[in-house]
Design an enzyme around this catalytic site. Sequence first.
Site, PDB file in Angstrom:
ATOM      1  N   CYS A  23      -3.273   0.721   9.155  1.00  0.00           N
ATOM      2  CA  CYS A  23      -2.699  -0.634   9.167  1.00  0.00           C
ATOM      3  C   CYS A  23      -1.423  -0.673   9.992  1.00  0.00           C
ATOM      4  CB  CYS A  23      -2.400  -1.104   7.744  1.00  0.00           C
ATOM      5  SG  CYS A  23      -3.870  -1.503   6.776  1.00  0.00           S
ATOM      6  N   CYS A  58      -7.964   3.087  -0.130  1.00  0.00           N
ATOM      7  CA  CYS A  58      -7.617   2.184   0.969  1.00  0.00           C
ATOM      8  C   CYS A  58      -7.945   0.746   0.594  1.00  0.00           C
ATOM      9  CB  CYS A  58      -8.383   2.587   2.223  1.00  0.00           C
ATOM     10  SG  CYS A  58      -8.223   1.407   3.591  1.00  0.00           S
ATOM     11  N   CYS A  62      -0.302   6.429   6.794  1.00  0.00           N
ATOM     12  CA  CYS A  62      -1.681   6.293   7.263  1.00  0.00           C
ATOM     13  C   CYS A  62      -1.675   5.390   8.488  1.00  0.00           C
ATOM     14  CB  CYS A  62      -2.542   5.700   6.151  1.00  0.00           C
ATOM     15  SG  CYS A  62      -4.142   5.092   6.699  1.00  0.00           S
ATOM     16  N   GLU A 109     -29.329  -2.542  24.921  1.00  0.00           N
ATOM     17  CA  GLU A 109     -28.507  -1.608  24.145  1.00  0.00           C
ATOM     18  C   GLU A 109     -28.874  -0.188  24.548  1.00  0.00           C
ATOM     19  OE1 GLU A 109     -26.082   0.361  22.041  1.00  0.00           O
ATOM     20  OE2 GLU A 109     -25.946  -1.819  21.812  1.00  0.00           O
ATOM     21  N   TYR A 167     -25.054  -5.146  25.330  1.00  0.00           N
ATOM     22  CA  TYR A 167     -24.415  -4.435  24.214  1.00  0.00           C
ATOM     23  C   TYR A 167     -24.836  -5.078  22.890  1.00  0.00           C
ATOM     24  CZ  TYR A 167     -21.396  -3.202  28.169  1.00  0.00           C
ATOM     25  OH  TYR A 167     -20.924  -2.814  29.394  1.00  0.00           O
ATOM     26  N   CYS A 224       0.850  -1.198   0.000  1.00  0.00           N
ATOM     27  CA  CYS A 224       0.000   0.000   0.000  1.00  0.00           C
ATOM     28  C   CYS A 224       0.881   1.241   0.000  1.00  0.00           C
ATOM     29  CB  CYS A 224      -0.912   0.011   1.230  1.00  0.00           C
ATOM     30  SG  CYS A 224      -1.897   1.523   1.377  1.00  0.00           S
ATOM     31  N   GLN A 268     -20.684  -5.540  13.003  1.00  0.00           N
ATOM     32  CA  GLN A 268     -19.306  -5.933  12.730  1.00  0.00           C
ATOM     33  C   GLN A 268     -18.902  -5.571  11.297  1.00  0.00           C
ATOM     34  OE1 GLN A 268     -17.119  -6.914  14.834  1.00  0.00           O
ATOM     35  NE2 GLN A 268     -18.178  -7.869  16.548  1.00  0.00           N
ATOM     36  N   CYS A 270     -12.930  -6.970  21.618  1.00  0.00           N
ATOM     37  CA  CYS A 270     -12.073  -6.421  20.566  1.00  0.00           C
ATOM     38  C   CYS A 270     -10.781  -5.859  21.137  1.00  0.00           C
ATOM     39  CB  CYS A 270     -12.816  -5.334  19.779  1.00  0.00           C
ATOM     40  SG  CYS A 270     -13.348  -3.932  20.790  1.00  0.00           S
TER      41      CYS A 270
END
Length: 450
Positions: free
Chosen positions: A83, A157, A80, A330, A309, A74, A280, A405
């Site tokens: 990544c 991207c 950027c 939620e 959640y 890339c 997701q 996550c």
Amino acid sequence: MAELAKNQLHTVAITGYTAEGPGVARVDGRVVFVHGGVRGETCVIRILKVLKNVAFGRVEEVLTASPARREPDCPHYPACGGCDFRHVSYEEELEAKRQRVEDALRRVGGAEVSVEEILAAPAVDGYRNKAQFPVSPEGLAGFYRARSHQVVPALDCRLQAPQAGVVAGAVEAYLREFDVSAYDERTRRGLLRHICVRTSREGQALVCLVVNGESLPHEEDLVRRIRSACPDTAGVVLNVNTQDTNVVLGETYRALWGEDTLTDTLCGLTFRLSVPSFYQVNRVQAERLYGKAAEFAGLTGRETVLDLYCGAGTITLALAGLAGRVIGAEIVPEAVENARENARINGIGNAEFMLGDAGAVAKKLAEERLRPDVVVVDPPRKGLEEAVIEAIAAMSPERVVYVSCDPGTLARDVKRFAGRGYRTARASTVDMFPGTRHVETVVLLQRGKL
């Protein structure tokens, strides 16, 4: 032992990776985080910054290269900040992520558990179904440089769906043609702040323009440009955010054209998604993640499941066919509306959804003596508040399935659960975000001794 100082050159061995992706080395016993370092390499590094307990450096020359090193594919990498692993093989990236989760669970969480596997993504490019482009004061869309709010223009991207860059390019052209200003964080002036694009499995796009004001000039021309560039646009929505904040979305929405929701399919179910609804970003890997969560939940068709959640109800509804009763909670009103509509669309009658903060909902249900067999949590990156863990423990579910996550906050919360009688039984990881340092983990916590 000589003191480390900025611009010094040192020859080091890269022994591993940090949680953020850089390599780890030592100079006279001092830990140095090395940008661009690959495990197993010997490199000459330049010291960039020295703090009390750690220093930062970058690779100046690779003396002994790792077989895992590759040329980044890339042109925006590493300027950027999107990544972290485009300079290593995918196999090396996967092992770094798996090891990171296992180390966190053992060292921070005190859990004697091995990460069983890391489920590799079948596609490492073009997998994101949601893009959020900040717009520079010059009217260029892209992504923030690492640890800054300087926008690096990057419409091409590699991680995004192609519709995202096409739409952002059309909006850039609109800004130039009509001399519309973009937001400047320093002065708090200017109109357009972000361009958000969510895409469905079938390729439709829902576009949201985040604006520091109530409207944009020439809105019909803007919509026309977007639809011409991306004929599969389902709707264009304006979001008002006039606050001096890093939060992307404000609270007010107005449809400029078309639908204000997007319809997508996941786990064989149909979901209607509004702009703020959590969903997701990697559809294929999300299905594998939810499959692993269902496996850990161990449902037989009779259980009551509480999903905190729950967002637009994706996990809740995916588990509904395996359980007797499912309850989702939620805090985002639009997401709860979506979840209820999604249950109706899919003909699911054993699901109900509650609006409220996870801790308050869990406490209320505990006071009502609800005893779910399984509690599923998929919190934001900051993890669970102590009050949420306390309320879950008060309901005494047999199993807690924790979808995370962030390995650091997951490990912290695993330790908190252990103090309330829950032990870590299994852990598995899913590579939801190839090319980046982020990784999803599913952990099974069981009540009582294992």
